[in-house]
Design a protein around this motif. Sequence first.
Motif, PDB file in Angstrom:
ATOM      1  N   GLN A  30     -21.470 -18.357  33.986  1.00  0.00           N
ATOM      2  CA  GLN A  30     -20.824 -17.908  32.761  1.00  0.00           C
ATOM      3  C   GLN A  30     -21.185 -16.449  32.516  1.00  0.00           C
ATOM      4  N   THR A  31     -20.349 -15.787  31.756  1.00  0.00           N
ATOM      5  CA  THR A  31     -20.531 -14.342  31.553  1.00  0.00           C
ATOM      6  C   THR A  31     -21.901 -14.006  30.966  1.00  0.00           C
ATOM      7  N   HIS A  32     -22.422 -14.854  30.092  1.00  0.00           N
ATOM      8  CA  HIS A  32     -23.702 -14.534  29.445  1.00  0.00           C
ATOM      9  C   HIS A  32     -24.877 -14.549  30.412  1.00  0.00           C
ATOM     10  N   HIS A  33     -24.717 -15.178  31.589  1.00  0.00           N
ATOM     11  CA  HIS A  33     -25.795 -15.190  32.568  1.00  0.00           C
ATOM     12  C   HIS A  33     -26.047 -13.802  33.163  1.00  0.00           C
ATOM     13  N   PHE A  34     -25.071 -12.900  33.063  1.00  0.00           N
ATOM     14  CA  PHE A  34     -25.157 -11.604  33.735  1.00  0.00           C
ATOM     15  C   PHE A  34     -25.421 -10.438  32.787  1.00  0.00           C
ATOM     16  N   LEU A  35     -25.246 -10.673  31.506  1.00  0.00           N
ATOM     17  CA  LEU A  35     -25.444  -9.592  30.545  1.00  0.00           C
ATOM     18  C   LEU A  35     -26.875  -9.061  30.538  1.00  0.00           C
ATOM     19  N   PRO A  36     -27.924  -9.927  30.616  1.00  0.00           N
ATOM     20  CA  PRO A  36     -29.298  -9.395  30.641  1.00  0.00           C
ATOM     21  C   PRO A  36     -29.592  -8.555  31.884  1.00  0.00           C
ATOM     22  N   LEU A  37     -28.779  -8.728  32.931  1.00  0.00           N
ATOM     23  CA  LEU A  37     -28.971  -7.971  34.170  1.00  0.00           C
ATOM     24  C   LEU A  37     -28.232  -6.637  34.143  1.00  0.00           C
ATOM     25  N   GLY A  38     -27.486  -6.409  33.071  1.00  0.00           N
ATOM     26  CA  GLY A  38     -26.717  -5.177  32.970  1.00  0.00           C
ATOM     27  C   GLY A  38     -25.519  -5.133  33.896  1.00  0.00           C
ATOM     28  N   ILE A  39     -25.019  -6.291  34.294  1.00  0.00           N
ATOM     29  CA  ILE A  39     -23.882  -6.365  35.207  1.00  0.00           C
ATOM     30  C   ILE A  39     -22.574  -6.222  34.432  1.00  0.00           C
ATOM     31  N   ASP A  40     -21.667  -5.435  34.972  1.00  0.00           N
ATOM     32  CA  ASP A  40     -20.336  -5.318  34.397  1.00  0.00           C
ATOM     33  C   ASP A  40     -19.581  -6.608  34.699  1.00  0.00           C
ATOM     34  N   ILE A  41     -19.401  -7.449  33.698  1.00  0.00           N
ATOM     35  CA  ILE A  41     -18.790  -8.760  33.940  1.00  0.00           C
ATOM     36  C   ILE A  41     -17.306  -8.667  34.265  1.00  0.00           C
ATOM     37  N   GLU A  42     -16.714  -7.475  34.131  1.00  0.00           N
ATOM     38  CA  GLU A  42     -15.322  -7.284  34.541  1.00  0.00           C
ATOM     39  C   GLU A  42     -15.221  -6.986  36.033  1.00  0.00           C
ATOM     40  N   ASN A  43     -16.357  -6.722  36.664  1.00  0.00           N
ATOM     41  CA  ASN A  43     -16.388  -6.405  38.087  1.00  0.00           C
ATOM     42  C   ASN A  43     -16.764  -7.668  38.861  1.00  0.00           C
ATOM     43  N   ASP A  44     -15.751  -8.379  39.340  1.00  0.00           N
ATOM     44  CA  ASP A  44     -15.980  -9.673  39.987  1.00  0.00           C
ATOM     45  C   ASP A  44     -16.908  -9.549  41.197  1.00  0.00           C
ATOM     46  N   LYS A  45     -16.761  -8.476  41.957  1.00  0.00           N
ATOM     47  CA  LYS A  45     -17.596  -8.297  43.145  1.00  0.00           C
ATOM     48  C   LYS A  45     -19.068  -8.192  42.766  1.00  0.00           C
ATOM     49  N   GLU A  46     -19.372  -7.430  41.723  1.00  0.00           N
ATOM     50  CA  GLU A  46     -20.751  -7.279  41.285  1.00  0.00           C
ATOM     51  C   GLU A  46     -21.300  -8.581  40.725  1.00  0.00           C
ATOM     52  N   VAL A  47     -20.452  -9.341  40.062  1.00  0.00           N
ATOM     53  CA  VAL A  47     -20.873 -10.650  39.557  1.00  0.00           C
ATOM     54  C   VAL A  47     -21.226 -11.568  40.727  1.00  0.00           C
ATOM     55  N   PHE A  48     -20.341 -11.643  41.730  1.00  0.00           N
ATOM     56  CA  PHE A  48     -20.622 -12.462  42.915  1.00  0.00           C
ATOM     57  C   PHE A  48     -21.952 -12.067  43.547  1.00  0.00           C
ATOM     58  N   LYS A  49     -22.182 -10.774  43.680  1.00  0.00           N
ATOM     59  CA  LYS A  49     -23.380 -10.278  44.355  1.00  0.00           C
ATOM     60  C   LYS A  49     -24.655 -10.583  43.569  1.00  0.00           C
ATOM     61  N   ASN A  50     -24.512 -10.935  42.303  1.00  0.00           N
ATOM     62  CA  ASN A  50     -25.685 -11.174  41.460  1.00  0.00           C
ATOM     63  C   ASN A  50     -25.834 -12.632  41.021  1.00  0.00           C
ATOM     64  N   PHE A  51     -25.115 -13.538  41.688  1.00  0.00           N
ATOM     65  CA  PHE A  51     -25.288 -14.957  41.365  1.00  0.00           C
ATOM     66  C   PHE A  51     -26.761 -15.362  41.464  1.00  0.00           C
ATOM     67  N   ILE A  52     -27.411 -15.011  42.567  1.00  0.00           N
ATOM     68  CA  ILE A  52     -28.797 -15.438  42.771  1.00  0.00           C
ATOM     69  C   ILE A  52     -29.736 -14.723  41.810  1.00  0.00           C
ATOM     70  N   ASN A  53     -29.475 -13.462  41.521  1.00  0.00           N
ATOM     71  CA  ASN A  53     -30.301 -12.752  40.534  1.00  0.00           C
ATOM     72  C   ASN A  53     -30.205 -13.422  39.167  1.00  0.00           C
ATOM     73  N   ALA A  54     -29.008 -13.872  38.817  1.00  0.00           N
ATOM     74  CA  ALA A  54     -28.839 -14.574  37.540  1.00  0.00           C
ATOM     75  C   ALA A  54     -29.597 -15.900  37.549  1.00  0.00           C
ATOM     76  N   GLN A  55     -29.604 -16.577  38.697  1.00  0.00           N
ATOM     77  CA  GLN A  55     -30.345 -17.836  38.805  1.00  0.00           C
ATOM     78  C   GLN A  55     -31.852 -17.598  38.779  1.00  0.00           C
ATOM     79  N   ASN A  56     -32.288 -16.483  39.370  1.00  0.00           N
ATOM     80  CA  ASN A  56     -33.719 -16.127  39.275  1.00  0.00           C
ATOM     81  C   ASN A  56     -34.141 -15.998  37.817  1.00  0.00           C
ATOM     82  N   LEU A  57     -33.270 -15.394  37.023  1.00  0.00           N
ATOM     83  CA  LEU A  57     -33.557 -15.214  35.598  1.00  0.00           C
ATOM     84  C   LEU A  57     -33.604 -16.560  34.881  1.00  0.00           C
TER      85      LEU A  57
END
Length: 279
Positions: A44-71
């Motif tokens: 979900q979008t809120h999983h990436f906001l603490p990482l400073g990820i642009d949630i409109e950038n699908d590629k960056e979101v994909f690349k940070n799935f594991i970082n979001a899970q680490n959090l």
Amino acid sequence: MIIWLASYPKSGNTLLRSILSTYFYSQDGVLQFENLNKISQFPQTHHFLPLGIDIENDKEVFKNFINAQNLINEEKGKLKFFKTHSSLCKMHDCNFTDLENTLAAIYIVRDPRNVVTSFANHYSLNIDEATETILDESRFMEKTFKNCKVFLGSWSSNYNSWKNLQKPKKYLLIKYEDLITKKKSVILKIFKFFDTLGFKLEIDMIKLNKAIKTTDFDNMKTKEEKETFQEALIDDKTGKRKIFFNLGPKNDWRRYLDKKNKEKIETNFYNEMKELGYL
């Protein structure tokens, strides 16, 4: 650590979440829709906001799935359930998850001839369109205001992808049809699986029986008539929330699926359907 409740859409994920969330997160074993929020969807979008990820950038979101899970897993020693419809795959050279974040996956599978009719109703498609969708090997689930884009794949590729967790013994397959007809034995099987993962339970059978009774499909359908079920989609034509608990166990492809699409599904998914006992 995360236990994934993974499935292709319209395969019984909500039913399993309802039972587990009612058992684990209610006081009395009585279904309350709000408890389903305790087993939310990833990503979900809120999983990436603490990482400073642009949630409109699908590629960056994909690349940070594991970082979001680490959090998510920073709170050590706590078990977390997450629903997902994503394939267990690699996108942009990054995996959906890893064994550092995943304790196990429960995969819920359903006869694709029944998936397609439920899928058509849920997404306001005709049967031809729904059939082409579940056959599409390159299908994504599009981003919404709440959920991020994920790679879905076809019904068969989604199912096969999660088998990759079989070798490390972190995979349990549940058939929707068994969850309907043998609910208690299936849930006890899941609890036994938790034992093998080191997650020991003292089972409260009174509470479990209540959870099973109150998550009966007819009860949930009646409850939806009286209360808002937030996961039901809004109909673009009427602006009203669609019925989520539509046919359930009464959804029989023999009544609703035409011969052309039936044969197309059976031909394309022959190996998997044979393996699962659907053919």
